[in-house]
Design a protein around this motif. Structure first.
Motif, mmCIF file in Angstrom:
data_model
loop_
_atom_site.group_PDB
_atom_site.id
_atom_site.type_symbol
_atom_site.label_atom_id
_atom_site.label_comp_id
_atom_site.label_asym_id
_atom_site.label_seq_id
_atom_site.Cartn_x
_atom_site.Cartn_y
_atom_site.Cartn_z
ATOM 1 N N CYS A 130 0.851 -1.190 0.000
ATOM 2 C CA CYS A 130 0.000 0.000 0.000
ATOM 3 C C CYS A 130 0.887 1.241 0.000
ATOM 4 N N VAL A 131 0.306 2.357 -0.400
ATOM 5 C CA VAL A 131 1.047 3.620 -0.406
ATOM 6 C C VAL A 131 0.238 4.702 0.305
ATOM 7 N N PRO A 132 0.935 5.670 0.919
ATOM 8 C CA PRO A 132 0.217 6.801 1.523
ATOM 9 C C PRO A 132 -0.291 7.748 0.427
ATOM 10 N N PRO A 133 -1.290 8.570 0.725
ATOM 11 C CA PRO A 133 -1.895 9.428 -0.298
ATOM 12 C C PRO A 133 -0.950 10.444 -0.922
ATOM 13 N N GLU A 134 0.113 10.820 -0.207
ATOM 14 C CA GLU A 134 1.031 11.836 -0.747
ATOM 15 C C GLU A 134 2.107 11.248 -1.673
ATOM 16 N N THR A 135 2.080 9.947 -1.926
ATOM 17 C CA THR A 135 3.052 9.310 -2.821
ATOM 18 C C THR A 135 2.935 9.899 -4.224
ATOM 19 N N LYS A 136 4.064 10.258 -4.807
ATOM 20 C CA LYS A 136 4.070 10.781 -6.184
ATOM 21 C C LYS A 136 3.698 9.653 -7.149
ATOM 22 N N VAL A 137 2.955 10.017 -8.192
ATOM 23 C CA VAL A 137 2.499 9.021 -9.157
ATOM 24 C C VAL A 137 3.674 8.254 -9.760
ATOM 25 N N SER A 138 4.749 8.942 -10.134
ATOM 26 C CA SER A 138 5.886 8.235 -10.755
ATOM 27 C C SER A 138 6.516 7.234 -9.788
ATOM 28 N N ASP A 139 6.525 7.553 -8.485
ATOM 29 C CA ASP A 139 7.056 6.613 -7.498
ATOM 30 C C ASP A 139 6.164 5.377 -7.385
ATOM 31 N N ALA A 140 4.849 5.591 -7.433
ATOM 32 C CA ALA A 140 3.910 4.466 -7.384
ATOM 33 C C ALA A 140 4.064 3.592 -8.623
ATOM 34 N N VAL A 141 4.197 4.220 -9.791
ATOM 35 C CA VAL A 141 4.365 3.471 -11.040
ATOM 36 C C VAL A 141 5.675 2.693 -11.008
ATOM 37 N N LEU A 142 6.725 3.294 -10.479
ATOM 38 C CA LEU A 142 8.012 2.609 -10.357
ATOM 39 C C LEU A 142 7.861 1.356 -9.490
ATOM 40 N N THR A 143 7.184 1.477 -8.364
ATOM 41 C CA THR A 143 6.924 0.320 -7.500
ATOM 42 C C THR A 143 6.186 -0.764 -8.281
ATOM 43 N N MET A 144 5.185 -0.360 -9.057
ATOM 44 C CA MET A 144 4.409 -1.326 -9.849
ATOM 45 C C MET A 144 5.275 -2.017 -10.899
ATOM 46 N N LEU A 145 6.111 -1.239 -11.569
ATOM 47 C CA LEU A 145 6.990 -1.810 -12.599
ATOM 48 C C LEU A 145 7.959 -2.813 -11.981
ATOM 49 N N GLU A 146 8.548 -2.433 -10.863
ATOM 50 C CA GLU A 146 9.544 -3.292 -10.222
ATOM 51 C C GLU A 146 8.928 -4.542 -9.608
ATOM 52 N N ARG A 147 7.672 -4.449 -9.165
ATOM 53 C CA ARG A 147 7.026 -5.577 -8.476
ATOM 54 C C ARG A 147 6.071 -6.373 -9.362
ATOM 55 N N GLY A 148 5.732 -5.827 -10.532
ATOM 56 C CA GLY A 148 4.903 -6.567 -11.482
ATOM 57 C C GLY A 148 3.414 -6.597 -11.182
ATOM 58 N N PHE A 149 2.856 -5.484 -10.710
ATOM 59 C CA PHE A 149 1.410 -5.420 -10.542
ATOM 60 C C PHE A 149 0.889 -4.060 -10.981
ATOM 61 N N ARG A 150 -0.448 -3.904 -11.017
ATOM 62 C CA ARG A 150 -1.063 -2.714 -11.609
ATOM 63 C C ARG A 150 -1.989 -1.940 -10.685
ATOM 64 N N HIS A 151 -2.122 -2.367 -9.438
ATOM 65 C CA HIS A 151 -3.023 -1.698 -8.493
ATOM 66 C C HIS A 151 -2.347 -1.557 -7.132
ATOM 67 N N LEU A 152 -2.511 -0.370 -6.517
ATOM 68 C CA LEU A 152 -1.943 -0.094 -5.197
ATOM 69 C C LEU A 152 -3.007 0.554 -4.312
ATOM 70 N N PRO A 153 -3.399 -0.108 -3.239
ATOM 71 C CA PRO A 153 -4.301 0.555 -2.306
ATOM 72 C C PRO A 153 -3.624 1.787 -1.702
ATOM 73 N N ILE A 154 -4.422 2.851 -1.530
ATOM 74 C CA ILE A 154 -3.940 4.086 -0.911
ATOM 75 C C ILE A 154 -4.460 4.095 0.521
ATOM 76 N N VAL A 155 -3.523 4.146 1.470
ATOM 77 C CA VAL A 155 -3.894 4.056 2.883
ATOM 78 C C VAL A 155 -3.457 5.315 3.621
ATOM 79 N N GLY A 156 -4.421 5.930 4.291
ATOM 80 C CA GLY A 156 -4.167 7.161 5.029
ATOM 81 C C GLY A 156 -3.944 6.895 6.512
ATOM 82 N N PRO A 157 -3.985 7.947 7.300
ATOM 83 C CA PRO A 157 -3.800 7.824 8.748
ATOM 84 C C PRO A 157 -4.805 6.844 9.357
ATOM 85 N N GLY A 158 -4.343 6.103 10.343
ATOM 86 C CA GLY A 158 -5.217 5.141 11.000
ATOM 87 C C GLY A 158 -5.556 3.945 10.130
ATOM 88 N N HIS A 159 -4.735 3.674 9.128
ATOM 89 C CA HIS A 159 -4.925 2.551 8.201
ATOM 90 C C HIS A 159 -6.234 2.651 7.410
#
Length: 146
Positions: free
Chosen positions: A83-112
């Protein structure tokens, strides 16, 4: 121009989810109704157990000839997704997806709290380009260190 965050880039802020006792068929019907490529598997009230995606349906249900009405989502979901926090930059999220091989990331804020799901489809071409440049750079650094 400042890069968008994953939370800013997600068009639909509501979260599509099912409980752990839902069948794959029920999950697929819910995904189809709202034209969504993933669904979160949640233990009420707000505990994230996993994510089920279109790719999971294809590779873990159809390709194994499982009966979608008799198969629970918990049997074929990806448990404990990254999961990623809401302030994650889009390019950083895409990089995570490219490196890990998936296309969806839940966005998790304070208090899970689940705030949405970022999909690769939510990224703009320049944001994907930035992520690809970063991935290429990481590869070159790894090659130099290897």
């Amino acid at each position: 121009m400042a890069e968008r965050t994953v939370f800013q880039s997600v068009p639909k802020k509501h979260v599509l989810s099912v409980g752990p006792q839902a069948s794959v068929y029920e999950a697929a019907c819910a995904m189809t109704r709202v034209n969504c490529g993933s669904i979160l598997v949640m233990e009420p009230p707000d505990k994230l157990l996993g994510i089920l995606t279109e790719r999971d349906l294809m590779t873990r249900v159809l390709a194994r000839a499982l009966d979608p009405k008799k198969t629970l989502v918990t049997e074929v979901m990806t448990p404990h997704p990254i999961c990623v926090p809401p302030e994650t930059k889009v390019s950083d999220a895409v990089l995570t997806m490219l490196e890990r091989g998936f296309r969806h990331l839940p966005i998790v804020g304070p208090g899970h709290k689940i705030l949405g799901v970022f999909s690769i489809r939510d990224a703009l071409p320049r944001e994907i380009g930035n992520a690809l440049s970063q991935a290429e750079f990481h590869e070159q650094v790894n090659d130099a260190l290897g």
